[in-house]
Design a protein around this motif. Sequence first.
Motif, short mmCIF file in Angstrom:
data_model
loop_
_atom_site.label_atom_id
_atom_site.label_comp_id
_atom_site.label_asym_id
_atom_site.label_seq_id
_atom_site.Cartn_x
_atom_site.Cartn_y
_atom_site.Cartn_z
N ILE A 73 34.23 7.05 18.00
CA ILE A 73 34.69 6.93 16.61
C ILE A 73 34.33 8.16 15.78
O ILE A 73 34.23 8.08 14.55
CB ILE A 73 34.11 5.66 15.93
N GLY A 74 34.14 9.29 16.47
CA GLY A 74 33.94 10.54 15.71
C GLY A 74 32.56 10.73 15.12
O GLY A 74 32.38 11.55 14.23
N VAL A 122 36.40 20.28 18.86
CA VAL A 122 37.26 19.26 18.24
C VAL A 122 36.82 17.89 18.76
O VAL A 122 36.62 17.70 19.95
CB VAL A 122 38.74 19.52 18.58
N ARG A 123 36.65 16.95 17.85
CA ARG A 123 36.26 15.59 18.27
C ARG A 123 37.50 14.90 18.84
O ARG A 123 38.33 14.38 18.10
CB ARG A 123 35.70 14.80 17.08
N THR A 124 37.59 14.91 20.16
CA THR A 124 38.84 14.44 20.78
C THR A 124 38.99 12.93 20.69
O THR A 124 40.07 12.40 20.90
CB THR A 124 38.91 14.86 22.26
N LEU A 155 34.60 15.46 29.95
CA LEU A 155 35.29 16.15 28.86
C LEU A 155 34.70 17.53 28.59
O LEU A 155 35.38 18.40 28.05
CB LEU A 155 35.24 15.30 27.58
N SER A 156 33.43 17.71 28.96
CA SER A 156 32.82 19.03 28.75
C SER A 156 31.61 19.15 29.65
O SER A 156 31.24 18.22 30.37
CB SER A 156 32.41 19.21 27.28
N CYS A 181 32.33 14.21 22.84
CA CYS A 181 33.70 14.42 23.32
C CYS A 181 34.28 15.75 22.88
O CYS A 181 35.48 15.96 22.95
CB CYS A 181 34.59 13.27 22.85
N PHE A 182 33.44 16.67 22.39
CA PHE A 182 33.93 17.98 21.92
C PHE A 182 34.74 18.68 22.99
O PHE A 182 34.30 18.83 24.14
CB PHE A 182 32.75 18.88 21.56
#
Lengths: 496, 154
Positions: free
Chosen positions: A62-63, A78-80, A46-47, A68-69
């Motif tokens: 779960i944020g 953004v917390r995908t 994701l990054s 997961c940014f």
Amino acid sequence: MRITRHPILEFDRGRKILFYFNDKKVEGFEGESIASALHASGVRVLSYSLRYHRPRGFFCGIGKCSSCFMTVDGVPNVRTCITPIRENMRVRRQDGGVGELSDKRFAARKKMVVDDEIVVVGGGPAGMMAALAAAKQGASVTLIDENHRVGGQLIKQTHKFFGSLEEKAGKRGIEIAEELMKQINSVPGIHLILSTTVVGCYNNNTEDGGDRYRLVAVRRFMDGDQLLDVFCKRIVFACGAMENMLAFPGNDLPGVYGAGGVQTLMNVYGVRPGDRVLMVGAGNVGLIVSYQLLQAGVEVDRVVEVLPRITGYHVHAAKLRRCGVPIYTSHSIKEAYGSDRVEGAVVVEVDKNYAPVSGTEENVSCDTICLAVGLTPSVRLLEQMGVKTEFIPEAGGYVAVHDQSMQTSLNGVYVAGDASGIEEASTAMIEGQLAGVSAAASLGYDRGANELISRCRNALRIFRSGPFGEIPRRGKEKIAYLFDKMGKKIWGDSEL
Amino acid sequence: MNGYEKTGVLSLNDIRVPSENQLRKGVAIIECVQEIPCNPCAAICPVNAISMKDINSIPIVDFDKCTGCGKCVSICPGLAIFVVKTVDNSKALVTLPYEFLPIPKTGDKVKALNRWGEICGDAEVVRVNMLGKTTVVTIRVDKKLAMEVRNIRV
């Protein structure tokens, strides 16, 4: 990767939605998170990390973490994992720099002012019960949660809960979540604010000197964010906990996931985390999630547990064993390997001092490693307010010191559930109720409040009286001792 | 430390084994050996055959009272209850909770698995009850496997 048939769950997928990942078209279903849709499309990276540009995937799901940014429609970080997909959304991997946040996101909307008697932060089992209990006493309650629905982690618990038959035992977590959601929507006096993150808490910040608290929150809309200025007389923090990470080489490879994160992915969104899993930790979470992986059609190679014994309930271990999954006690993970995703792991036996025994290394072929190595209470907002916290190992880390009514060192500020010490959903629900009734009672509402409070305390005492309740019981005893030692309140002067 | 705390597998020494006579009428075998706060089995039993001092006690089945009705099999959150009934000199019926797909059908030939998940023999499905999401399956196996078989592979 999508689960089509499941013995417990039915995945009622919404309409198909097309969005862009690094300018490539990707498909997902309405209502699912970006991270889930990407995972289902085979995207695990994701990054890339800031300094060494190492590939990163999601972790907690779960944020609660930053794994997961991604940059979404030009907005970085953004917390995908908790952001739903929408048509034509542009999602990009971040590599090194994080980009700039445009002021327009905030400037588009006027800030909203909320003024209510009680605010509950967090809509999991503890928060839902707190809101319900307070509203049933007659108080007016605002329930804030950062997800787009309430339920917290109950929405992924497909197993049946233990407890007494009167207290919902034998029901699955998902069924309890549904029941509580229905009540939240039908009990008058509860105002629900979703997709909203509380980012700041201040005590008694009013010009008139009244006993009000002030919270600042950000509500996420499709076309931008809105700032919320929230005033209230009582707060219940039910912010839950986050999964622990374990230190080993390769622990940041995509495919090393929190066991709870995997549970969200497969049980909420119906996406398999991989084909073959190594589970680290044989506590209840590790055992339950392993069993649920089997139900989702995923192979579990083995469970390793660093302690010499299985710490979860035997009945959970037995369910796994009779399906043929081995549990290796006195074993741990030594490393995970793979180029840009997990391709395998090395496990090793440990001696009585938990040091690896050389020569006992064994290769495990897997594409996913689940970490079920405990949880840490989320206390950042409480700390920001100046609530007294202490490190209590039995409670999982720093927790807010609180009294028997769940009130913290600040008058009118309550805590419940995992945020007050790691325990079970069952006890979180009772603690939530206790906090909600106590908060309402302190405002003068009384519909059998005292009787309810003593019933809750009794239920908690019974729950913690067995051998498996010993650790949380010791944690709570330490918390009670520290609260008593503290003497009077740090702030405010009303009686307990 | 008990052996099952290391392996996750009970031995026959860890559980109470009913007499031949009791097995002939069919009784619930509760493989729940730890004090966990849980009581649905005792609460649901229609003949009060399962006793618990308090919610944390280990449930004890009165094999003489138990009728082998199987209500406790589907309610047990730990999926730890089985009903065993010997039918003649060579066969036994084992009723067990099953939460996987595909759901077996009556008449299916399946593999019988022991507590270690090893295949220990063949079984025939004689009854399938869907109670909620936990399917309760009754299989016929060799009598000598009655206290060994605890799972099936469909």
